[in-house]
Design a protein around this motif. Structure first.
Motif, PDB file in Angstrom:
ATOM      1  N   HIS A 183       0.855  -1.162   0.194  1.00  0.00           N
ATOM      2  CA  HIS A 183       0.211  -0.017   0.042  1.00  0.00           C
ATOM      3  C   HIS A 183       0.829   1.279  -0.036  1.00  0.00           C
ATOM      4  O   HIS A 183       0.510   2.445  -0.604  1.00  0.00           O
ATOM      5  N   LEU A 282     -11.037   7.960  -4.604  1.00  0.00           N
ATOM      6  CA  LEU A 282     -11.667   6.420  -4.592  1.00  0.00           C
ATOM      7  C   LEU A 282     -10.590   5.269  -4.392  1.00  0.00           C
ATOM      8  O   LEU A 282     -10.737   4.663  -3.259  1.00  0.00           O
ATOM      9  N   ALA A 283      -9.218   5.826  -5.012  1.00  0.00           N
ATOM     10  CA  ALA A 283      -8.306   4.855  -4.790  1.00  0.00           C
ATOM     11  C   ALA A 283      -7.826   4.790  -3.216  1.00  0.00           C
ATOM     12  O   ALA A 283      -7.364   3.878  -2.662  1.00  0.00           O
ATOM     13  N   SER A 285      -9.545   5.815  -0.604  1.00  0.00           N
ATOM     14  CA  SER A 285     -10.442   5.434   0.381  1.00  0.00           C
ATOM     15  C   SER A 285     -10.279   4.008   0.285  1.00  0.00           C
ATOM     16  O   SER A 285     -10.390   3.314   1.542  1.00  0.00           O
ATOM     17  N   MET A 286     -10.353   3.142  -0.628  1.00  0.00           N
ATOM     18  CA  MET A 286     -10.036   1.576  -0.995  1.00  0.00           C
ATOM     19  C   MET A 286      -8.697   1.358  -0.095  1.00  0.00           C
ATOM     20  O   MET A 286      -8.789   0.312   0.668  1.00  0.00           O
ATOM     21  N   GLN A 287      -7.673   2.068  -0.247  1.00  0.00           N
ATOM     22  CA  GLN A 287      -6.329   1.644   0.222  1.00  0.00           C
ATOM     23  C   GLN A 287      -6.526   1.928   1.781  1.00  0.00           C
ATOM     24  O   GLN A 287      -5.901   1.012   2.521  1.00  0.00           O
ATOM     25  N   ARG A 289      -9.131   1.681   3.745  1.00  0.00           N
ATOM     26  CA  ARG A 289      -9.963   0.606   4.250  1.00  0.00           C
ATOM     27  C   ARG A 289      -8.974  -0.614   4.262  1.00  0.00           C
ATOM     28  O   ARG A 289      -9.178  -1.199   5.479  1.00  0.00           O
ATOM     29  N   ALA A 290      -8.243  -0.874   3.460  1.00  0.00           N
ATOM     30  CA  ALA A 290      -7.431  -2.123   3.373  1.00  0.00           C
ATOM     31  C   ALA A 290      -6.449  -2.091   4.420  1.00  0.00           C
ATOM     32  O   ALA A 290      -5.949  -3.131   5.185  1.00  0.00           O
ATOM     33  N   GLU A 467     -14.047  -7.522   6.702  1.00  0.00           N
ATOM     34  CA  GLU A 467     -13.792  -6.560   5.607  1.00  0.00           C
ATOM     35  C   GLU A 467     -15.313  -6.070   5.112  1.00  0.00           C
ATOM     36  O   GLU A 467     -15.590  -4.868   4.935  1.00  0.00           O
ATOM     37  N   ARG A 471     -16.838  -2.671   5.546  1.00  0.00           N
ATOM     38  CA  ARG A 471     -17.130  -1.653   4.425  1.00  0.00           C
ATOM     39  C   ARG A 471     -18.474  -1.259   4.242  1.00  0.00           C
ATOM     40  O   ARG A 471     -18.815  -0.175   4.108  1.00  0.00           O
ATOM     41  N   GLU A 475     -19.707   2.513   4.311  1.00  0.00           N
ATOM     42  CA  GLU A 475     -20.355   3.201   3.131  1.00  0.00           C
ATOM     43  C   GLU A 475     -21.724   3.823   3.803  1.00  0.00           C
ATOM     44  O   GLU A 475     -22.198   4.854   3.255  1.00  0.00           O
TER      45      GLU A 475
END
Lengths: 604, 446
Positions: A183, A282-283, A285-287, A289-290, A467, A471, A475
């Protein structure tokens, strides 16, 4: 009076669970909500109490561990290697008794002791302490990084390099560290792309700004004289700076104005940069979270348990897991497996039994639980009951070697040798090597049955559900954030539309195509140095968009890692390569890059 | 006529333009760092080029190979035979054997000459000397390579490293004069090009006087009997000196004209342009310029670079001070920015916690400051600051510690963290204490 520990244990446990659940109703609700923001908050709320009920023998083993560690530290201070070896042996034996294989926290502490010894210039002691750190947990990259620190203190720079390299390789084998590293790599690339994008726009302004100014001034020049028009236009080029967050608006404004002047490849690069700006939220945000999931206590507990690592806050982390996923079958099975590993068979049995009852409703595959219940009865010499459980386990999972092997053992005790032979033949058919190993293990007949870590094997399912739960909750609670994230894409679409419309209008009037640069660059020597030291200048002049971006991307990416800054996520490691390694790579890379450019330009 | 000098002082494009302008014939030798090339010029156009370190066979072989005209083994055999004492040139041998036609051979020779010239154009250091004379040897039927063609094609093929840079002008577009921006002097009419100012050829002046928004440059060039490369080079030179400006498509519709058909003009090339050796000198002279023109020119030339430098500096500063604002720069992304910062901070806190707990195992208390962690190599100095570069204030009472990030000189309690040894069975002595039980003890009576 018959003492029934199993029944009492189950009742006590049931009561305990009920009591604690009642006490945790409010706490759990708070924890779950907070978990949507950050798992760490949950870790704090769950406090120090262990979710796993520990029996006195297990507590005793853990106390033994602490005492052995204290013996080890005493031996360290007395520089008594023999005593330290003895304490180490005790540590490892106790760990093994608890069904685990390594002690990462103590390994790190031993590494810290080794560094401390090296600081006192006692490199001999430092070496054997480091060796013990490796024995406490052979998989720890921290030991190698500590070795690098020690090598640096002793002036062995080759050792620094090899240990750092070794540690970096080990780092990639550690799931948490690897995930964080990947990441960080992603974050680094996003930073590099956005910064290079900004510089790309600046470079376009440097090479085409004169033409843009010229065209705008010509547009205004009939009512105004040429000089006034030029000055007014220059001011008009920087007006977005008066807006809040002026720099970003200025960049976007310039990119819109300059888009029409670019070649096809430059136009494409502008498009890519606009899209990157829109997609970055967006990228990221996903990162995030992970990363948060990776660093969350439950995931940490799962990772360590799977690898057999016994660490200090294991029980607290398991408490967070039980708070977040109390009814998840894998959580239960994991807990039961852990009880079993610790030798708390009665606790394990009661949870496996509850699991079996629930599996009738949920349909959750319970072959491992059946096998382990069979093992429980096998250990007690209740061969008939054990056979029933093993047989049911083989029915549910016809590929479970352990169940067939155990069935063979139990049949044998019931003198049903033909059935035993059949079961053993099937077990060998499935996995001859493992069966041979089990057969050669020197244990009593009661302990000959092999348990299955069903919970450990299915932790990926637990991780996925963690997850998904998180998630979904994140959201649903941050719809406004979601809108904000997607709003950036709408702005990007607007920017593209604006640039194209402006280009359509402007192309009717014609674009100035001449390169207007400071006259100082007309001098061949100055120009050569400018080309060498300003990455992308040459390509920008030749209107090669892709090359310009790449020429900027390389030094920017190197510069980011060369700067000792906290832009990245940190892996929770006691020792790491620090900022020295990336700084060295960045600086050496930058030096090589610019030297190559200078050499190329001066040669040509 | 003899002309010599240093390539660094006077680039090869200028030398060639000068020779073209005077329709010179002779041999131009250029000595670079690695090779010496002899360029044969006839009436100002290149008709042959030979390199000391590269034979004609090698050059031709490469061209044939690229064009897939002859099989390498056939070519090698022809070269062997030619070197073995074959009469005539290698080209003649190839034609005689039917491996290539005469036209293909001439095209290949022209391409080889062009490639060699491209190579020479990239040299920035070396010396040149021109030996005038009419006895020039070249392949019969060779179509001269005009200097204009060479230079215009080099822009695309060398991407600016051949001395000329920028886009090749569009002859299909219309242009217009830029009034009083530069006083142009015509070579021959106003002098021999040795004085200050911008010098152009008579043809370029004619084109400059004719350009208009209604007509494309191609049409005008055709009227002036200029070939494609002559027209492109004329436009390139006029644009470079800001004598004309690009307008886009002509306002009146006209038949598209293909200048390619008039490119290979059988007439000898005429002198067109001579640019003074030092470009910077253009600024000094012209009396005819208006007072505002130099200032305008300075603004136009400097505005882009200055804005770019300011912008790049600002961007670097923004990254150094507040990295997340570079990734999420828009005002409505404030929330996401703080979420990202919180994530980065959390990961840092976890790392610090790992280090502090390791220290606890060594010293049986938390460190009194971060420096003790740094000393043991458990953290680096970078870890003592948060992602925004702010210091982290650390305090401890041996069994708990608190980290408070400093924002604008004040501690931010909402971003702080407090950790203790509780919950860790290796650190917390209370953890393994046997829980007190309310169950009455069970007595077994015999």
């Amino acid at each position: 009076m018959v003492h029934r520990p199993a029944a009492e244990g189950a009742r006590r446990r049931g009561g305990s669970i009920r009591d604690r659940r009642q006490a945790w109703i409010v706490l759990s609700a708070v924890c779950v909500v907070l978990a949507m923001v950050c798992f760490e908050a949950v870790a704090e709320e769950s406090g120090s109490e262990s979710a796993l009920e520990l029996t006195s023998p297990v507590r005793q083993q853990l106390r033994l561990l602490n005492e052995a560690w204290r013996s080890w530290t005493r031996a360290y201070y007395k520089i008594d290697r023999e005593a330290a070896d003895h304490a180490l042996g005790q540590l490892m034996t106790t760990t093994s008794r608890l069904g685990m294989s390594s002690l990462p926290d103590l390994s790190n502490a031993a590494s810290a002791f080794a560094v401390s010894a090296a600081r006192e210039e006692d490199f001999e002691r430092s070496a054997w302490v480091l060796d013990m750190a490796r024995q406490l947990d052979p998989s720890r990259p921290e030991t190698d990084f500590a070795a690098a620190t020690i090598a640096r203190l002793s002036g062995d720079y080759v050792g620094v390099a090899t240990s750092t390299l070794k540690g970096s390789v080990s780092l990639m084998k550690l799931p948490i560290a690897r995930t964080i590293w990947l990441h960080d790599l992603g974050l680094w690339l996003i930073y590099a792309l956005i910064l290079s994008g900004g510089l790309f726009v600046a470079l376009q302004m440097a090479t085409k700004g004169g033409a843009l100014l010229y065209d705008l001034a010509r547009f205004m020049s009939p009512p105004l004289d040429l000089r006034t028009a030029d000055i007014l236009t220059a001011v008009a080029l920087v007006w977005p700076l008066v807006l809040p967050h002026g720099l970003v608006w200025l960049m976007i404004y310039w990119s819109i104005m300059l888009w029409g002047y670019g070649s096809r490849s430059e136009k494409a690069v502008f498009m890519i940069l606009w899209l990157s700006l829109g997609l970055t939220p967006l990228a990221l945000s996903m990162q995030q979270r992970a990363v948060q999931l990776t660093l969350a206590p439950p995931v940490r507990a799962i990772d360590h348990l799977t690898a057999g690592r016994l660490y200090g806050s294991l029980f607290a982390d398991l408490g967070v897991l039980e708070t977040l996923m109390p009814d998840h079958p894998v959580t239960r099975e994991l807990e039961a497996d852990l009880h079993r590993r610790f030798g708390q068979w009665e606790h394990a049995r009661s949870i496996y039994t509850v699991m079996l009852d629930e599996s009738v409703v949920t349909g959750f595959e319970s072959a491992a639980a059946l096998n382990n219940l069979g093992v429980y009865h096998h250990r007690k010499g209740e061969w008939g009951t054990a056979v029933n459980y093993f047989r049911e386990a083989t029915r549910q999972n016809s590929g479970m070697t352990e169940a067939f092997f155990n069935l063979a053992q139990a049949f044998s005790q019931l003198y049903k040798f033909s059935d035993s032979n059949l079961a053993m033949a099937r077990a060998k058919e499935l996995d001859r090597a493992r069966v041979t190993t089990w057969e050669r293990t020197d244990v009593s007949i009661e302990e000959s049955a092999v348990a299955v870590d069903g919970g450990f094997q299915r932790t990926s399912l637990l991780r996925q559900d963690l997850e998904a739960n998180w998630r979904g909750a994140a959201e649903s609670t941050t719809a406004v954030d979601l809108w904000r994230r997607h709003f950036s894409l709408s702005v990007v679409a607007g920017v593209m539309l604006l640039a194209m419309t402006l280009h359509l209008v402007r192309s009717q009037m014609g674009y100035r195509s001449t390169l207007l640069e400071p006259r100082v660059l007309l001098d061949a020597k100055a120009d050569r140095w400018a080309r060498a030291l300003i990455p992308g200048l040459k390509s920008a002049r030749a209107e090669r968009g892709g090359r310009t971006l790449i020429a900027l991307l390389i030094p920017v990416a190197l510069l980011i890692i060369a700067l000792p800054m906290g832009w990245r996520f940190r892996a929770p490691l006691a020792f790491d390569p620090g900022s020295g390694l990336p700084m060295t790579i960045g600086l050496v890379g930058l030096a090589a890059y610019f030297l190559a450019r200078i050499r190329l330009e001066t040669r040509s | 006529m003899s002309l010599e000098g240093d390539l660094q002082a006077l680039g090869l494009p200028k030398v060639l333009q000068s020779l073209t302008a005077q329709r010179s014939s002779g041999i131009l030798t250029v000595q670079g760092e690695d090779d010496i090339v002899a360029v044969s010029l006839l009436n100002g156009a290149v008709v042959a080029a030979d390199a000391l370190n590269q034979t004609v066979e090698e050059g031709l072989g490469e061209v044939f190979n690229r064009q897939n005209l002859i099989l390498p083994e056939d070519f090698a055999a022809a070269v062997r035979d030619h070197q073995g004492g074959g009469s005539g040139s290698l080209g003649d041998l190839l034609v005689d054997r039917g491996l290539v036609s005469r036209d293909e051979l001439l095209n290949a020779l022209r391409q080889q000459t062009y490639l060699l010239m491209l190579q020479v154009l990239t040299w920035s250091q070396g010396e040149f000397k021109f030996y005038g004379g009419d006895e020039i040897s070249f392949e019969e039927g060779f179509v001269p390579l005009s200097v204009e063609e060479l230079l215009i094609r080099s822009i695309d093929d060398l991407g600016g490293s051949g001395g000329l840079a920028g886009p090749v002008p569009d002859t299909g577009a219309a242009y217009r004069r830029v009034p009083q921006r530069r006083p142009a002097q015509v070579l021959g009419r106003d002098g021999d090009g040795s004085g200050d100012g911008v010098w152009i050829s008579a043809e370029q002046e004619a084109l400059m006087l004719k350009v208009s928004a209604q007509t494309s440059a191609a049409t005008l060039a055709s009227e002036l009997n200029l070939g494609r490369y002559q027209a492109e080079f004329a436009l390139y030179n006029l644009l470079r000196h800001d004598l004309i400006e690009h307008l886009g498509a002509p306002k009146t519709s006209e038949m598209p004209l293909d200048l390619q058909q008039v490119e290979l003009d059988p007439e000898p090339l005429r002198a067109e342009i001579f640019t003074p050796p030092e470009p910077g000198e253009e600024d000094l002279g012209p009396i005819a310029q208006t007072r505002s023109a130099p200032a305008t020119d300075v603004i136009q030339r400097w505005v882009g670079p200055v804005l770019a430098i300011v912008c790049a500096g600002w961007l670097a500063l923004a990254f150094l001070q507040h990295q997340t604002s570079v990734l999420l720069p828009f005002p409505w992304q404030e929330n996401q920015r703080s979420t990202l910062e919180r994530s980065l901070r959390q990961s840092l806190y976890l790392k610090l916690d790992r280090a502090a707990k390791t220290y606890f195992l060594v010293e049986v208390h938390y460190p009194s400051s971060f420096d003790e962690l740094v000393k043991l190599g458990l953290i680096s100095t970078v870890d003592q600051r948060d992602q925004a570069g702010g210091d982290l204030a650390y305090s401890t009472d041996d069994v708990t510690y608190r980290i408070v990030p400093q924002v604008d000189g004040h501690g931010s309690l909402e971003q702080s963290t407090t950790e203790a040894i509780t919950g860790d069975f290796l650190l917390d002595p209370q953890f393994l204490r046997t829980p007190s039980s309310n169950v009455q003890p069970l007595y077994l009576l015999d």
